[in-house]
Design an enzyme around this catalytic site. Structure first.
Site, PDB file in Angstrom:
ATOM      1  N   GLY A 280      14.318  10.138  -6.758  1.00  0.00           N
ATOM      2  CA  GLY A 280      14.875  10.011  -5.557  1.00  0.00           C
ATOM      3  C   GLY A 280      14.517   8.737  -4.765  1.00  0.00           C
ATOM      4  N   ARG A 281      13.609   8.917  -4.158  1.00  0.00           N
ATOM      5  CA  ARG A 281      13.218   7.674  -3.286  1.00  0.00           C
ATOM      6  C   ARG A 281      12.951   6.315  -4.072  1.00  0.00           C
ATOM      7  NH1 ARG A 281       9.390   8.883   0.982  1.00  0.00           N
ATOM      8  NH2 ARG A 281       9.099  10.937  -0.357  1.00  0.00           N
ATOM      9  N   CYS A 347      12.575  11.397  24.807  1.00  0.00           N
ATOM     10  CA  CYS A 347      11.491  12.178  25.545  1.00  0.00           C
ATOM     11  C   CYS A 347      10.558  13.020  25.046  1.00  0.00           C
ATOM     12  CB  CYS A 347      12.243  12.879  26.850  1.00  0.00           C
ATOM     13  SG  CYS A 347      13.336  14.246  25.941  1.00  0.00           S
ATOM     14  N   TYR A 376      15.209   9.485   2.420  1.00  0.00           N
ATOM     15  CA  TYR A 376      14.796  10.486   3.534  1.00  0.00           C
ATOM     16  C   TYR A 376      14.954   9.933   4.952  1.00  0.00           C
ATOM     17  CZ  TYR A 376      13.331  12.369  -0.713  1.00  0.00           C
ATOM     18  OH  TYR A 376      13.380  12.617  -1.899  1.00  0.00           O
TER      19      TYR A 376
HETATM   20  N1  LLP Z   1      13.072  16.847  -7.487  1.00  0.00           N
HETATM   21  C1  LLP Z   1      12.826  17.857  -6.480  1.00  0.00           C
HETATM   22  C2  LLP Z   1      13.027  19.360  -7.175  1.00  0.00           C
HETATM   23  C3  LLP Z   1      12.321  17.572  -5.322  1.00  0.00           C
HETATM   24  O1  LLP Z   1      11.975  18.496  -4.452  1.00  0.00           O
HETATM   25  C4  LLP Z   1      12.321  16.292  -4.858  1.00  0.00           C
HETATM   26  C5  LLP Z   1      12.348  16.056  -3.485  1.00  0.00           C
HETATM   27  C6  LLP Z   1      12.806  15.310  -5.795  1.00  0.00           C
HETATM   28  C7  LLP Z   1      13.246  15.634  -7.142  1.00  0.00           C
HETATM   29  C8  LLP Z   1      12.644  14.018  -5.440  1.00  0.00           C
HETATM   30  O2  LLP Z   1      11.770  13.331  -5.206  1.00  0.00           O
HETATM   31  P1  LLP Z   1      11.555  11.775  -4.905  1.00  0.00           P
HETATM   32  O3  LLP Z   1      11.611  11.126  -6.333  1.00  0.00           O
HETATM   33  O4  LLP Z   1      12.341  11.417  -3.730  1.00  0.00           O
HETATM   34  O5  LLP Z   1      10.015  11.563  -4.296  1.00  0.00           O
HETATM   35  N2  LLP Z   1      11.378  14.153   3.155  1.00  0.00           N
HETATM   36  C9  LLP Z   1      10.364  13.768   2.518  1.00  0.00           C
HETATM   37  C10 LLP Z   1      10.581  13.817   1.011  1.00  0.00           C
HETATM   38  C11 LLP Z   1      10.668  15.412   0.708  1.00  0.00           C
HETATM   39  C12 LLP Z   1      11.139  15.336  -0.925  1.00  0.00           C
HETATM   40  C13 LLP Z   1      11.691  16.621  -1.414  1.00  0.00           C
HETATM   41  N3  LLP Z   1      11.623  16.988  -2.614  1.00  0.00           N
HETATM   42  C14 LLP Z   1      10.044  12.348   2.892  1.00  0.00           C
HETATM   43  O6  LLP Z   1      10.543  11.827   3.807  1.00  0.00           O
HETATM   44  O7  LLP Z   1       8.998  11.752   2.219  1.00  0.00           O
END
Ligand code: LLP
Length: 424
Positions: A280-281, A347, A376
């Site tokens: 994702g990220r 606020c 995100y």
């Molecule tokens: N697969 C599953 C099952 C997940 O739960 C997630 C992320 C991903 C893949 C993707 O992960 P990445 O490659 O993006 O690290 N809101 C938080 C991050 C939450 C991630 C949730 N799950 C932040 O802003 O850091």
């Protein structure tokens, strides 16, 4: 030039001057550089191509919770990505963006009946099952529809990974995944179920996993369990190794992707299954900025506050995870620096993007970007303080498109009603 860079003293996204974007579309606004998403996808796919044999390349299912705008989804689909979804809403987005159902995997710890129904109707690639009651739920829905659900079981590998305790998901104490023992039970149950086809395992240890050795520890749990499941006669033909690969927010020294890809090759490839990943990220994080304008500079004894028009409702990460985000001036980048607390108008004291950050001296009306906001960022916005959700703007070379307009007050207020009994 691609991504975000300085040209003639002004910050640009690809070929587009960010001051022009602010003048045309206003601030705060999310701005994404398509070239950066393409570069990241190519880096990830390229590392895999280098380390893994040609016939064993992973299906890269973009975890669209990171940024689910359908234009971003289409861009990634065009590059060859599949899709990871966690809700019915994300399924609808994925289908609208043009993903084939067989490119979509459904994860998430609390799948709802309508979500399972819609996913079965579409014919997605697989459900990543999070618990034995969920397995039974999917069987019930599938049998009512007379469809077969392909499932993999999410292993809880009991490994600590993730850049913050709130985004670690592979520890024993986390709500995610299934213990080794229960996975064996799950496969045995599935064998007796009429509308379930169990095909393998998945895992995801967390997000922004900068202790990247944790990936290796988690992968190393796989050979043993795969061997034992096969010994019991189960078909293990898919392994979904999740997402979580980190990006640079500040000056983190991250393990390079090639080493990660080598672990996949050395530990996962020999297990002779289809391989799925859920990045994702990594694909979108550095491809987005939150463009904001300075409302005023508030000088107090000991602190200078740069009050900007973006706030925690636009980007919640700093206050929710104490996350670091770079801040850069868009113009006047060479003037002497001074330390600011960069804060929004909400606020709450928590509405602070950073404290004591050295930035070029700024004044009301100047523009700044909050960096690495492509993942995100927008997808976690809210209307807190009845602030409008900002627009999302995609830049691609010298093309500019508003891929989501700024909300209007009608959008958010006109949907509410005052019940008759209060109208006195
Ligand atoms: N697969 C599953 C099952 C997940 O739960 C997630 C992320 C991903 C893949 C993707 O992960 P990445 O490659 O993006 O690290 N809101 C938080 C991050 C939450 C991630 C949730 N799950 C932040 O802003 O850091």
């Amino acid at each position: 030039m691609s991504g975000f860079h300085e040209k003639n003293g002004v910050l640009h996204a690809d070929s587009v001057n960010l001051t022009d974007i602010a003048a045309e579309f206003g601030t705060p606004a999310y701005v994404y550089a398509a070239s950066s998403i393409r570069d990241q996808y190519e880096k990830l796919a390229g590392s895999m191509r280098k380390a893994l044999p040609a016939g064993r390349q992973p299906m890269l299912c973009y975890a669209c919770k990171a940024n689910s705008n359908i234009a971003i989804l289409r861009l990634l689909k065009n590059l060859g990505a599949g899709l990871e979804i966690v809700s019915e809403g994300e399924l609808h987005r994925g289908l609208k963006a043009g993903f084939a159902p067989e490119q979509i995997v459904s994860t998430g710890v609390g799948k709802q009946t309508s979500e399972i129904t819609e996913a079965l109707k579409a014919g997605i690639h697989q459900f990543n099952v999070e618990s034995l009651p969920e397995l039974a739920h999917i069987q019930n829905v599938a049998s009512e529809m007379d469809k077969t659900a392909s499932v993999v079981f999410r292993l809880n590998p009991e490994v600590t990974g993730g850049g913050h305790h709130k985004i670690s998901t592979g520890r024993k104490c986390d709500k995610f995944g299934i213990s080794r023992d229960h996975i064996f039970e799950g496969f045995a149950m599935a064998k007796e179920m009429s509308h379930i086809e169990p095909l393998g395992l998945s895992m995801h240890i967390g997000s922004q996993v900068f202790t990247v050795e944790a990936f290796k520890q988690a992968f190393e749990k796989l050979p043993d369990i795969v061997k034992d499941l096969r010994a019991e006669g189960h078909n293990i033909s898919r392994l979904d190794i999740g997402g979580g690969f980190p990006i640079v927010y500040d000056d983190e020294n991250l393990l390079d992707l090639d080493a990660y890809a080598q672990w996949v090759n050395d530990i996962v490839v020999p297990l002779d299954t289809e391989i799925i990943m859920e990045p994702g990220r990594y694909l979108v994080g550095n491809a987005g900025v939150l463009l904001t304008q300075v409302l005023n500079v508030k000088e107090t004894q000991g602190r200078d506050f740069l009050v900007v028009d973006a706030a925690m409702n636009d980007l919640i990460r700093p206050t929710l995870y104490e996350a670091y985000h770079g801040v850069e001036a868009v113009q006047n980048r060479d003037v002497p620096k001074q330390a600011y607390d960069v804060v929004g108008p909400i606020c709450e004291t928590g509405d602070t993007f950073t404290t004591d950050r050295e930035l070029p001296a700024m004044a009301a009306g100047d523009l700044a970007v909050i960096k690495s906001a492509g993942a995100y960022g927008f997808c976690m916005v809210s209307n807190y303080n009845t602030r409008l959700m900002p627009p999302e703007i995609l830049v691609d070379g010298d093309n500019i498109a508003v891929i989501r307009p700024r909300q209007t007050y009608e959008d958010i207020i006109d949907v509410e009603t005052i019940p008759d009994w209060l109208k006195i």
